[in-house]
Design a protein around this motif. Sequence first.
Motif, PDB file in Angstrom:
ATOM      1  N   ALA A  59       0.405  -1.196  -0.422  1.00  7.74           N
ATOM      2  CA  ALA A  59      -0.297  -0.196  -0.134  1.00  7.74           C
ATOM      3  C   ALA A  59       1.091   1.324   0.212  1.00  7.74           C
ATOM      4  O   ALA A  59       1.007   2.560  -1.037  1.00  7.74           O
ATOM      5  N   GLY A  60       1.573   1.164   0.595  1.00  7.88           N
ATOM      6  CA  GLY A  60       2.809   2.270   0.947  1.00  7.88           C
ATOM      7  C   GLY A  60       3.844   2.967  -0.532  1.00  7.88           C
ATOM      8  O   GLY A  60       3.696   3.653  -0.535  1.00  7.88           O
ATOM      9  N   GLY A  61       3.882   1.432  -0.804  1.00  2.00           N
ATOM     10  CA  GLY A  61       4.073   1.757  -2.248  1.00  2.00           C
ATOM     11  C   GLY A  61       3.415   1.980  -3.502  1.00  2.00           C
ATOM     12  O   GLY A  61       4.212   2.546  -4.091  1.00  2.00           O
ATOM     13  N   LEU A  62       1.902   1.621  -3.629  1.00  2.00           N
ATOM     14  CA  LEU A  62       1.278   1.939  -3.762  1.00  2.00           C
ATOM     15  C   LEU A  62       1.292   3.710  -4.247  1.00  2.00           C
ATOM     16  O   LEU A  62       0.504   4.375  -5.508  1.00  2.00           O
ATOM     17  N   ALA A  63       1.049   4.171  -3.074  1.00  2.51           N
ATOM     18  CA  ALA A  63       0.749   4.901  -2.420  1.00  2.51           C
ATOM     19  C   ALA A  63       1.948   6.613  -2.949  1.00  2.51           C
ATOM     20  O   ALA A  63       1.954   7.873  -3.314  1.00  2.51           O
ATOM     21  N   LEU A  64       2.702   5.950  -3.109  1.00  2.79           N
ATOM     22  CA  LEU A  64       4.237   6.083  -3.141  1.00  2.79           C
ATOM     23  C   LEU A  64       4.661   6.773  -4.874  1.00  2.79           C
ATOM     24  O   LEU A  64       4.957   7.866  -5.053  1.00  2.79           O
ATOM     25  N   ALA A  65       4.135   5.790  -5.728  1.00  2.00           N
ATOM     26  CA  ALA A  65       3.628   5.411  -6.935  1.00  2.00           C
ATOM     27  C   ALA A  65       3.162   6.611  -6.916  1.00  2.00           C
ATOM     28  O   ALA A  65       2.882   7.211  -8.229  1.00  2.00           O
ATOM     29  N   ALA A  66       1.490   6.512  -6.922  1.00  2.00           N
ATOM     30  CA  ALA A  66       0.649   7.464  -7.293  1.00  2.00           C
ATOM     31  C   ALA A  66       1.303   9.024  -6.845  1.00  2.00           C
ATOM     32  O   ALA A  66       1.085  10.052  -7.993  1.00  2.00           O
ATOM     33  N   VAL A  67       1.792   9.243  -5.401  1.00  2.00           N
ATOM     34  CA  VAL A  67       2.415  10.996  -5.777  1.00  2.00           C
ATOM     35  C   VAL A  67       3.510  10.886  -6.912  1.00  2.00           C
ATOM     36  O   VAL A  67       3.382  11.963  -7.312  1.00  2.00           O
ATOM     37  N   GLY A  68       4.205   9.456  -7.149  1.00  2.00           N
ATOM     38  CA  GLY A  68       4.652  10.418  -8.315  1.00  2.00           C
ATOM     39  C   GLY A  68       4.755  10.660  -9.115  1.00  2.00           C
ATOM     40  O   GLY A  68       5.303  11.497 -10.322  1.00  2.00           O
ATOM     41  N   TRP A  69       3.409   9.891  -9.555  1.00  2.00           N
ATOM     42  CA  TRP A  69       2.610  10.144 -10.943  1.00  2.00           C
ATOM     43  C   TRP A  69       2.269  11.243 -10.774  1.00  2.00           C
ATOM     44  O   TRP A  69       2.532  12.444 -11.541  1.00  2.00           O
ATOM     45  N   ALA A  70       1.562  11.888 -10.026  1.00  2.35           N
ATOM     46  CA  ALA A  70       1.045  13.081  -9.790  1.00  2.35           C
ATOM     47  C   ALA A  70       1.528  14.390  -9.663  1.00  2.35           C
ATOM     48  O   ALA A  70       1.921  15.643 -10.435  1.00  2.35           O
ATOM     49  N   ILE A  75       6.103  17.959 -12.369  1.00  2.00           N
ATOM     50  CA  ILE A  75       5.557  19.493 -12.155  1.00  2.00           C
ATOM     51  C   ILE A  75       7.212  19.929 -12.092  1.00  2.00           C
ATOM     52  O   ILE A  75       7.574  21.100 -12.559  1.00  2.00           O
ATOM     53  N   PRO A  76       8.299  19.874 -12.698  1.00  2.00           N
ATOM     54  CA  PRO A  76       9.248  20.477 -13.069  1.00  2.00           C
ATOM     55  C   PRO A  76       9.189  21.014 -13.828  1.00  2.00           C
ATOM     56  O   PRO A  76      10.022  22.576 -14.326  1.00  2.00           O
ATOM     57  N   ALA A  77       8.677  19.783 -15.471  1.00  2.00           N
ATOM     58  CA  ALA A  77       9.048  20.791 -16.197  1.00  2.00           C
ATOM     59  C   ALA A  77       7.469  22.215 -16.397  1.00  2.00           C
ATOM     60  O   ALA A  77       7.986  22.643 -16.848  1.00  2.00           O
ATOM     61  N   GLU A  78       6.589  21.997 -15.874  1.00  2.00           N
ATOM     62  CA  GLU A  78       6.046  22.560 -15.859  1.00  2.00           C
ATOM     63  C   GLU A  78       6.426  24.652 -14.825  1.00  2.00           C
ATOM     64  O   GLU A  78       5.907  25.336 -15.282  1.00  2.00           O
ATOM     65  N   LEU A  79       7.033  24.519 -14.373  1.00  2.00           N
ATOM     66  CA  LEU A  79       7.773  25.696 -13.905  1.00  2.00           C
ATOM     67  C   LEU A  79       8.346  26.242 -14.688  1.00  2.00           C
ATOM     68  O   LEU A  79       8.538  27.443 -15.236  1.00  2.00           O
ATOM     69  N   GLY A  80       8.659  26.143 -16.243  1.00  2.00           N
ATOM     70  CA  GLY A  80       9.439  26.585 -17.098  1.00  2.00           C
ATOM     71  C   GLY A  80      10.533  26.112 -16.960  1.00  2.00           C
ATOM     72  O   GLY A  80      11.513  25.833 -16.145  1.00  2.00           O
ATOM     73  N   GLY A  81      11.312  27.619 -17.796  1.00  2.00           N
ATOM     74  CA  GLY A  81      13.356  27.616 -17.687  1.00  2.00           C
ATOM     75  C   GLY A  81      13.587  28.902 -17.040  1.00  2.00           C
ATOM     76  O   GLY A  81      12.374  30.168 -16.895  1.00  2.00           O
ATOM     77  N   ARG A  82      14.562  28.993 -16.996  1.00  2.00           N
ATOM     78  CA  ARG A  82      14.969  30.108 -17.043  1.00  2.00           C
ATOM     79  C   ARG A  82      15.915  31.323 -17.755  1.00  2.00           C
ATOM     80  O   ARG A  82      16.590  30.273 -18.395  1.00  2.00           O
ATOM     81  N   ALA A  83      15.799  32.477 -18.109  1.00  2.00           N
ATOM     82  CA  ALA A  83      16.550  33.012 -18.686  1.00  2.00           C
ATOM     83  C   ALA A  83      18.204  32.555 -18.813  1.00  2.00           C
ATOM     84  O   ALA A  83      19.220  33.330 -17.170  1.00  2.00           O
ATOM     85  N   THR A  84      19.047  32.758 -20.036  1.00  2.00           N
ATOM     86  CA  THR A  84      20.122  32.772 -19.963  1.00  2.00           C
ATOM     87  C   THR A  84      21.258  33.450 -21.418  1.00  2.00           C
ATOM     88  O   THR A  84      19.893  33.449 -22.631  1.00  2.00           O
ATOM     89  N   GLY A  85      22.458  33.936 -21.324  1.00  2.00           N
ATOM     90  CA  GLY A  85      22.788  34.153 -22.711  1.00  2.00           C
ATOM     91  C   GLY A  85      22.504  35.615 -23.305  1.00  2.00           C
ATOM     92  O   GLY A  85      21.706  36.081 -22.264  1.00  2.00           O
ATOM     93  N   GLU A  86      21.772  35.857 -24.378  1.00  2.00           N
ATOM     94  CA  GLU A  86      20.713  37.130 -25.038  1.00  2.00           C
ATOM     95  C   GLU A  86      19.657  36.945 -24.259  1.00  2.00           C
ATOM     96  O   GLU A  86      19.870  38.327 -24.265  1.00  2.00           O
ATOM     97  N   SER A  97      -2.745  25.183 -13.720  1.00  2.00           N
ATOM     98  CA  SER A  97      -1.918  24.476 -12.074  1.00  2.00           C
ATOM     99  C   SER A  97      -0.952  23.683 -12.577  1.00  2.00           C
ATOM    100  O   SER A  97      -0.543  23.565 -13.880  1.00  2.00           O
ATOM    101  N   PRO A  98      -0.087  23.342 -12.558  1.00  2.00           N
ATOM    102  CA  PRO A  98       1.084  22.888 -12.580  1.00  2.00           C
ATOM    103  C   PRO A  98       0.495  21.455 -12.124  1.00  2.00           C
ATOM    104  O   PRO A  98       1.803  20.359 -12.714  1.00  2.00           O
ATOM    105  N   SER A  99      -0.651  21.037 -11.286  1.00  2.00           N
ATOM    106  CA  SER A  99      -0.370  19.586 -11.093  1.00  2.00           C
ATOM    107  C   SER A  99      -2.108  19.089 -11.878  1.00  2.00           C
ATOM    108  O   SER A  99      -2.999  20.053 -12.262  1.00  2.00           O
ATOM    109  N   ARG A 100      -2.072  17.911 -11.808  1.00  2.00           N
ATOM    110  CA  ARG A 100      -3.068  17.679 -12.785  1.00  2.00           C
ATOM    111  C   ARG A 100      -4.439  16.890 -12.041  1.00  2.00           C
ATOM    112  O   ARG A 100      -5.348  16.669 -11.667  1.00  2.00           O
ATOM    113  N   LEU A 101      -3.633  17.100 -10.523  1.00  2.00           N
ATOM    114  CA  LEU A 101      -4.612  16.618  -8.954  1.00  2.00           C
ATOM    115  C   LEU A 101      -5.367  17.918  -8.441  1.00  2.00           C
ATOM    116  O   LEU A 101      -7.044  17.417  -8.026  1.00  2.00           O
TER     117      LEU A 101
END
Length: 371
Positions: free
Chosen positions: A12-23, A27-38, A134-138
């Motif tokens: 059950a704990g493993g499934l819960a962790l997997a669900a959180v991981g899926w959710a 999110i890191p990609a949803e936050l976008g990028g940071r400007a660099t260079g030109e 939202s950055p989250s599907r949930l």
Amino acid sequence: MAGKESLGRLVAGGLALAAVGWAVRDIPAELGGRATGERLARMLRSPRFHDGVFHNSVPGSHAPPVSSLPETLRELIFNRDGRKPGGPIPLVTSPATPPSAGGLSVVWYGHATTLVEIEGRRVLFDPVWSERASPSRLVGPRRLHPLPAPLADLPVLDAIVISHDHYDHLDRATVRALTALQSAPFLVPLGIGAHLERWGVPASRIVELDWEEEATVAGLRFVATAARHFSGRALTRNTTLWGSWVVAGRARRVFYAGDSGYFDGYTGIGAAHGPFDLTLMPIGAYSPAWPDIHMDPEEAVDAHLDLGGRLLLPVHWATFTLAVHPWAEPVDRLRHEAKARGVRLAVPRPGDRVDADDVPLVDAWWELLGA
């Protein structure tokens, strides 16, 4: 027995962790990028950028005062009356009005997502096709109505325009889909190109502009203009610019306000770039707790008149619940104010098309959805 119970808890704990991981996996990609260079160098040269962030031309608060937070939270949690429609929002999937071949027409898909058809060209503003802003599907604000049309059914676009990087205006999944389905460039305020590049948009399809800079795309002139708002997809704010947009053809002109509080800059924009055949003005998600960053309906009419607008089409209402006012209050107040001040108004159902030269009478369709 104890061993089986322990094994069950582990599973059950493993499934819960997997669900959180899926959710949270996206999110890191949803936050976008940071400007660099030109890209970063251009930001640093902007008159609006100092102390590491962008600033409004008219200072104002972009967060509720601490003293108002208890009351705001109480309203959000306990006072839910009227904040959703009482029935399904009527959608138009096949508009009866055809696109204007050489004039000006507009399709509102809900919230701020709007397709402007100007002199045979097509410009899509702030496209959001995801279920949540939202950055989250949930968690996060969820749609109150479906999209009237799938992304794949959009006509060939000439430009995709973004006002700022908040989730209800800049949606990663939609950007990625449009990158694959369309070849149009993205026109964005300074810094937002870093988000788009992280999401797979080729640099050749990104046009970044500061306020009062312009670009010509498909024979249309696009000018990034001021707004009174803020930016940020996480806790860090104002590291990308926000703005409004002017789209000018040979004879027709459109103004899209994006998100903004009312400010005296609209008179200057109207003098420099107007008058406008059509203004797309935000009317929802206002609150006394944040008066500087979102207009109320009466202020939207003020801004429309400052700009020299001829037809006002309201956006930023009906689709997501982002404030505590009743669902239909923005459009009710707008209709009253527009009538009192002689302003031409178009309030289409989501998915319907309006021809700026043949605007039907407002039929108050939202009044059938009393909560």
